[in-house]
Design an enzyme around this catalytic site. Structure first.
Site, PDB file in Angstrom:
ATOM      1  N   LYS A 193      -9.640   8.188  -0.007  1.00  0.00           N
ATOM      2  CA  LYS A 193      -9.771   8.881   1.091  1.00  0.00           C
ATOM      3  C   LYS A 193      -7.999   9.646   0.540  1.00  0.00           C
ATOM      4  CE  LYS A 193      -7.885   6.623   4.747  1.00  0.00           C
ATOM      5  NZ  LYS A 193      -5.965   7.260   5.130  1.00  0.00           N
ATOM      6  N   ASP A 195       2.465   5.524  15.329  1.00  0.00           N
ATOM      7  CA  ASP A 195       0.997   4.927  16.091  1.00  0.00           C
ATOM      8  C   ASP A 195       1.957   3.784  15.998  1.00  0.00           C
ATOM      9  OD1 ASP A 195       1.877   3.993  13.068  1.00  0.00           O
ATOM     10  OD2 ASP A 195       0.595   5.522  12.665  1.00  0.00           O
ATOM     11  N   ILE A 252       6.581  -1.842   4.271  1.00  0.00           N
ATOM     12  CA  ILE A 252       6.254  -0.418   4.700  1.00  0.00           C
ATOM     13  C   ILE A 252       6.477  -0.211   5.705  1.00  0.00           C
ATOM     14  CG2 ILE A 252       4.921   1.886   3.520  1.00  0.00           C
ATOM     15  CD1 ILE A 252       6.501   0.182   0.730  1.00  0.00           C
TER      16      ILE A 252
HETATM   17  N1  EPU Z   1       8.617   7.590   6.596  1.00  0.00           N
HETATM   18  C1  EPU Z   1      10.426   8.261   7.562  1.00  0.00           C
HETATM   19  N2  EPU Z   1      10.716   9.255   6.766  1.00  0.00           N
HETATM   20  C2  EPU Z   1       9.849  10.691   6.381  1.00  0.00           C
HETATM   21  C3  EPU Z   1       8.640  10.031   5.520  1.00  0.00           C
HETATM   22  C4  EPU Z   1       8.402   7.994   5.858  1.00  0.00           C
HETATM   23  O1  EPU Z   1      10.637   7.557   7.755  1.00  0.00           O
HETATM   24  O2  EPU Z   1       9.976  11.583   6.777  1.00  0.00           O
HETATM   25  C5  EPU Z   1       9.122   6.239   6.522  1.00  0.00           C
HETATM   26  C6  EPU Z   1       7.371   6.758   7.329  1.00  0.00           C
HETATM   27  O3  EPU Z   1       8.202   5.624   8.618  1.00  0.00           O
HETATM   28  C7  EPU Z   1       6.914   4.992   6.624  1.00  0.00           C
HETATM   29  C8  EPU Z   1       8.100   5.101   4.972  1.00  0.00           C
HETATM   30  O4  EPU Z   1       8.348   5.776   4.995  1.00  0.00           O
HETATM   31  O5  EPU Z   1       7.862   3.615   7.231  1.00  0.00           O
HETATM   32  C9  EPU Z   1       6.486   5.127   4.054  1.00  0.00           C
HETATM   33  O6  EPU Z   1       6.019   6.231   4.689  1.00  0.00           O
HETATM   34  P1  EPU Z   1       5.140   7.657   3.715  1.00  0.00           P
HETATM   35  O7  EPU Z   1       5.812   8.641   4.067  1.00  0.00           O
HETATM   36  O8  EPU Z   1       5.009   7.078   2.659  1.00  0.00           O
HETATM   37  O9  EPU Z   1       3.269   7.237   4.116  1.00  0.00           O
HETATM   38  P2  EPU Z   1       2.194   8.312   4.134  1.00  0.00           P
HETATM   39  O10 EPU Z   1       2.183   9.029   3.650  1.00  0.00           O
HETATM   40  O11 EPU Z   1       2.959   8.891   6.152  1.00  0.00           O
HETATM   41  C10 EPU Z   1       0.609   7.581   3.187  1.00  0.00           C
HETATM   42  C11 EPU Z   1      -1.247   6.657   3.838  1.00  0.00           C
HETATM   43  C12 EPU Z   1      -1.329   5.287   4.657  1.00  0.00           C
HETATM   44  C13 EPU Z   1      -0.157   4.783   3.604  1.00  0.00           C
HETATM   45  C14 EPU Z   1       1.690   5.223   2.830  1.00  0.00           C
HETATM   46  C15 EPU Z   1       1.695   3.709   1.859  1.00  0.00           C
HETATM   47  C16 EPU Z   1      -2.413   8.865   3.769  1.00  0.00           C
HETATM   48  C17 EPU Z   1      -2.790   9.910   4.699  1.00  0.00           C
HETATM   49  N3  EPU Z   1      -1.662   7.924   4.433  1.00  0.00           N
HETATM   50  O12 EPU Z   1       1.189   7.280   4.379  1.00  0.00           O
HETATM   51  O13 EPU Z   1      -2.090   5.026   4.511  1.00  0.00           O
HETATM   52  O14 EPU Z   1      -0.239   3.361   4.301  1.00  0.00           O
HETATM   53  O15 EPU Z   1       1.340   6.422   2.305  1.00  0.00           O
HETATM   54  O16 EPU Z   1       1.204   3.826   1.428  1.00  0.00           O
HETATM   55  O17 EPU Z   1      -2.571   9.145   2.675  1.00  0.00           O
HETATM   56  C18 EPU Z   1      -4.462   4.192   5.287  1.00  0.00           C
HETATM   57  O18 EPU Z   1      -4.362   4.588   4.381  1.00  0.00           O
HETATM   58  O19 EPU Z   1      -4.759   3.406   6.160  1.00  0.00           O
HETATM   59  C19 EPU Z   1      -2.757   4.749   5.263  1.00  0.00           C
HETATM   60  C20 EPU Z   1      -2.212   4.165   6.399  1.00  0.00           C
END
Ligand code: EPU
Length: 417
Positions: free
Chosen positions: A23, A117, A328
């Protein structure tokens, strides 16, 4: 589809199950297609709700999508409409990834700002700061993030404060069409991100170092449509392996990449599971009762946060006390209340979950709070005495195609009502 899953616990799972594409890779491939007009083909695509939502986002932008038999064909117009509306972004945060592509392709983007969320507030400041360093400007207009780069984006050197998956992806998507070279330091190293880079390279992008902490990109003037097979879903694989282990059965997951689950398999071994692998399959046999283990979630190659709830479920019947530390997200603990109703003794203390193993769980009515929490509750239900009824099961459909069918094929007494 009905929104309730009913499990009659206590069956040992046996057999083998295939997984589809990830996904969290395919959603990014879909966004990446916006970078090149013409017809793209993505294979091994799961038929899950999040993919359906992303097709709506792409349609809104002007692309047309055909999805059949795990193949998604996307026709991208010469001039996409640079906008992602609130109703879609609200349904799926990953919609904000169109920001980088649309800015690179159209010089502007209007994307509704996602809220927090159940995992706590999830800001996008790293995305915004990185794109600003590439020449974009941002304004907030009544809840909509309005980005513009009328003279196009230019290459930059970005050091991410945290190896955010989404920020690394947004910057990568923007940098491939920017003028000049970009470097993303402290980049995320997730296999799904590496897979996105492979897709972009097939489109003609010049990228070095994807899968390491430093990614170098040389912008090119344009890209062409491509054909790509999505990397297998390590979270789908891991979920079925933990389900089998929880039932003290033996489950083989095929069509997967074992090395993408190295840390998760190490923890299953430490909990007393027998684990064996081939280049494209993993077999796990669960113990009658797991041994307690401590786990800390970390960016890849650390233990995946999206396997945390499933492991807490598994460890809830361990012979001793385990601690799972969530590094995380600020909070992803709402499911603990549901597990508690089944008799688990797992409580959050700050970012730690302390799990005092109990001998048995008992089935009851529970809610699937989000994708992985829903999977974790189902895993508990497989072991629980009696019937577990999971409400709001649609959360599970966001990330797992044929969840009920696959578990039933392994011998679980599970039905969709
Ligand atoms: N964060 C910030 N600022 C930002 C971006 C992120 O503070 O600008 C923080 C977030 O709040 C979080 C941490 O950094 O605490 C990690 O966030 P990250 O950006 O790595 O996650 P994401 O890209 O939003 C993706 C997956 C998630 C998965 C995370 C971590 C997708 C669509 N989602 O989210 O997947 O948990 O990486 O590996 O790729 C799931 O599939 O159920 C899911 C939640």
């Amino acid at each position: 589809m009905s929104d309730t899953i009913v499990i009659d616990g206590g069956r040992r799972l046996e057999g083998s199950v295939p997984v589809l594409g990830a996904k969290n890779a395919v959603l990014k491939h879909m966004v990446a297609t916006l970078l090149a007009p013409g017809r793209h083909r993505i294979e091994n695509v799961p038929d899950i709700v999040d993919v359906r939502i992303m097709t709506e986002v792409l349609r809104h932008v002007g692309a047309s999508c055909r999805f059949e038999d795990s193949v998604l064909e996307i026709d991208v117009p010469d001039a996409p409409a640079p906008e992602a509306p609130l109703d879609l972004v609200r349904q799926m945060r990953a919609s904000i990834l169109v920001l980088g592509s649309l800015l690179a392709r159209c010089g502007s983007a209007r994307v509704a700002l996602p809220g927090g969320d159940d995992f706590g507030s999830r800001p996008i400041d790293f995305h915004v700061r990185g794109l600003e360093a590439m020449g974009a400007t941002f304004e907030l207009d009544h809840g909509v993030l309005v980005a513009s780069a009328p003279d196009g984006l230019h290459g930059t050197d970005v050091f991410l404060e945290f190896p955010s998956v989404g920020a690394t992806e947004n910057l990568l998507l923007a940098a491939v069409l920017a003028r000049g070279a970009s470097t993303i330091r402290n980049a995320a190293r997730e296999p799904e991100l590496e897979d996105l880079a492979e897709f972009l390279m097939k489109m003609g992008a010049k990228i070095d170092g994807a899968g390491t902490s430093t990614i170098e990109i040389h912008g090119v003037p344009d890209l062409s449509p491509a054909v790509h097979r999505t990397v297998p879903d390590r979270l789908e694989a891991g979920t079925y392996l933990v389900a089998g282990a929880m039932s003290a059965g033996t489950v083989t997951v095929v069509d997967c990449v074992p090395e993408h689950l190295r840390m998760e398999l190490a923890k299953l071994r430490a909990a007393g599971c027998e684990v064996s692998t081939t280049p494209s399959s993993i077999t796990v046999t669960g113990p009658e009762r797991p041994q307690p283990v401590d786990i800390a979630t970390l960016p890849y190659p650390g233990f995946h946060t999206d396997m945390h709830p499933q492991l807490v479920s598994f460890l809830s019947v361990a012979d001793g006390t385990s601690i799972v530390t969530e590094n995380i997200y600020a909070g992803r603990f709402r499911y603990l209340g549901e597990l508690g109703r089944m008799g688990a003794q797992a409580v959050a203390d700050g970012q730690h979950v302390v799990i005092r193993g109990v001998e048995t769980l008992s089935g009851c009515e529970v809610d699937a709070c989000d994708i992985r929490a829903g999977a974790a509750i189902a895993i508990a239900g497989l072991r629980g005495e009696g019937v577990t009824t999971i409400h709001d099961a649609a959360h599970i459909d966001r990330g797992y195609q044929d969840f009920v069918l696959k578990l039933a094929s392994l011998g679980a007494a599970i039905e969709r009502h």
